[in-house]
Design a protein around this motif. Sequence first.
Motif, PDB file in Angstrom:
ATOM      1  N   VAL A 112     -12.645  58.470  28.522  1.00 58.54           N
ATOM      2  CA  VAL A 112     -13.695  58.103  28.452  1.00 58.54           C
ATOM      3  C   VAL A 112     -14.747  59.064  28.595  1.00 58.54           C
ATOM      4  O   VAL A 112     -14.763  59.852  29.821  1.00 58.54           O
ATOM      5  N   VAL A 113     -15.820  59.366  27.777  1.00 58.75           N
ATOM      6  CA  VAL A 113     -16.809  60.388  27.876  1.00 58.75           C
ATOM      7  C   VAL A 113     -18.039  59.762  28.149  1.00 58.75           C
ATOM      8  O   VAL A 113     -18.665  59.117  27.420  1.00 58.75           O
ATOM      9  N   LEU A 114     -18.572  60.144  29.392  1.00 62.80           N
ATOM     10  CA  LEU A 114     -19.993  59.797  29.850  1.00 62.80           C
ATOM     11  C   LEU A 114     -21.079  60.976  29.256  1.00 62.80           C
ATOM     12  O   LEU A 114     -21.199  61.937  30.174  1.00 62.80           O
ATOM     13  N   ASN A 115     -21.557  60.852  28.309  1.00 64.92           N
ATOM     14  CA  ASN A 115     -22.273  61.961  27.612  1.00 64.92           C
ATOM     15  C   ASN A 115     -23.891  61.948  27.962  1.00 64.92           C
ATOM     16  O   ASN A 115     -24.301  60.985  28.765  1.00 64.92           O
ATOM     17  N   LYS A 116     -24.369  62.768  27.860  1.00 60.76           N
ATOM     18  CA  LYS A 116     -25.944  63.352  28.140  1.00 60.76           C
ATOM     19  C   LYS A 116     -26.099  63.316  29.787  1.00 60.76           C
ATOM     20  O   LYS A 116     -27.308  63.098  30.004  1.00 60.76           O
ATOM     21  N   TRP A 117     -24.992  64.029  30.360  1.00 61.24           N
ATOM     22  CA  TRP A 117     -25.256  64.235  31.681  1.00 61.24           C
ATOM     23  C   TRP A 117     -26.539  65.249  32.177  1.00 61.24           C
ATOM     24  O   TRP A 117     -27.160  65.205  33.021  1.00 61.24           O
ATOM     25  N   ASP A 118     -26.720  65.855  31.232  1.00 60.58           N
ATOM     26  CA  ASP A 118     -27.972  66.744  31.202  1.00 60.58           C
ATOM     27  C   ASP A 118     -29.386  66.034  31.266  1.00 60.58           C
ATOM     28  O   ASP A 118     -30.514  66.711  31.606  1.00 60.58           O
ATOM     29  N   LEU A 119     -29.303  64.854  30.984  1.00 56.41           N
ATOM     30  CA  LEU A 119     -30.483  63.895  31.113  1.00 56.41           C
ATOM     31  C   LEU A 119     -30.342  62.905  32.307  1.00 56.41           C
ATOM     32  O   LEU A 119     -30.842  61.810  32.276  1.00 56.41           O
ATOM     33  N   GLN A 120     -30.022  63.465  33.612  1.00 56.24           N
ATOM     34  CA  GLN A 120     -29.662  62.603  34.848  1.00 56.24           C
ATOM     35  C   GLN A 120     -30.759  61.858  35.406  1.00 56.24           C
ATOM     36  O   GLN A 120     -30.616  60.761  35.690  1.00 56.24           O
ATOM     37  N   ASP A 121     -32.176  62.240  35.042  1.00 59.50           N
ATOM     38  CA  ASP A 121     -33.157  61.540  35.431  1.00 59.50           C
ATOM     39  C   ASP A 121     -33.578  60.460  34.573  1.00 59.50           C
ATOM     40  O   ASP A 121     -34.257  59.446  34.844  1.00 59.50           O
ATOM     41  N   GLU A 122     -32.767  60.214  33.541  1.00 54.91           N
ATOM     42  CA  GLU A 122     -32.885  59.076  32.540  1.00 54.91           C
ATOM     43  C   GLU A 122     -31.502  57.932  32.486  1.00 54.91           C
ATOM     44  O   GLU A 122     -31.447  57.372  32.031  1.00 54.91           O
ATOM     45  N   TRP A 123     -30.811  58.646  33.493  1.00 48.49           N
ATOM     46  CA  TRP A 123     -29.514  57.902  33.505  1.00 48.49           C
ATOM     47  C   TRP A 123     -29.687  56.476  34.003  1.00 48.49           C
ATOM     48  O   TRP A 123     -30.326  56.020  34.836  1.00 48.49           O
ATOM     49  N   GLU A 124     -28.922  55.538  33.236  1.00 52.85           N
ATOM     50  CA  GLU A 124     -29.052  54.068  33.492  1.00 52.85           C
ATOM     51  C   GLU A 124     -27.819  53.466  34.038  1.00 52.85           C
ATOM     52  O   GLU A 124     -27.585  52.507  34.451  1.00 52.85           O
TER      53      GLU A 124
END
Length: 165
Positions: A112-124
């Motif tokens: 399982v890949v939780l992608n877009k970790w660089d956008l943590q402030d937009e994390w849902e």
Amino acid sequence: MLQKKICMVGAFATGKTSLVAKYVYSIFSEKYQTTVGVKIDKKLLQVKEQEVNLILWDLYGEDEFQKLRTSYLRGSSGYLLVIDGTRKSTLQTALDLQKRVEDSIGKVPFIVVLNKWDLQDEWELEAESIEAIENQGWIVFKSSAKTGLNVEEIFYTLASKLIEE
């Protein structure tokens, strides 16, 4: 040398194509490109003393208009289940897809890949949701195709699982 087919599975726009591009070509583009059908890339890597040629099938993302063609999965040794952490809805799509993949090709290794970790402030995705996935015994990585966070490790870990099989 071993050859292993790996499928990239997930909702549309989760970053499947970007993860492959980062891994195979060390590039990242901000420009979104919709995958039509399937795009196939290859990458040779060394896992312990074994050379492994990964054949990466980047499948188009699933949404209500396009359903995953299970014929693309045939012959897969494993897959990456990609979730966009900035879009909570992609988690449920991924869970549904995981069941469909397993029904189609049986139990094969996946990550399982939780992608877009660089956008943590937009994390849902909440910590509880991530914990629930990990509690199923699944391997979970937080990643960013943009920064390269864990990209090499994800593919190496899956390749390692495949040669253990």
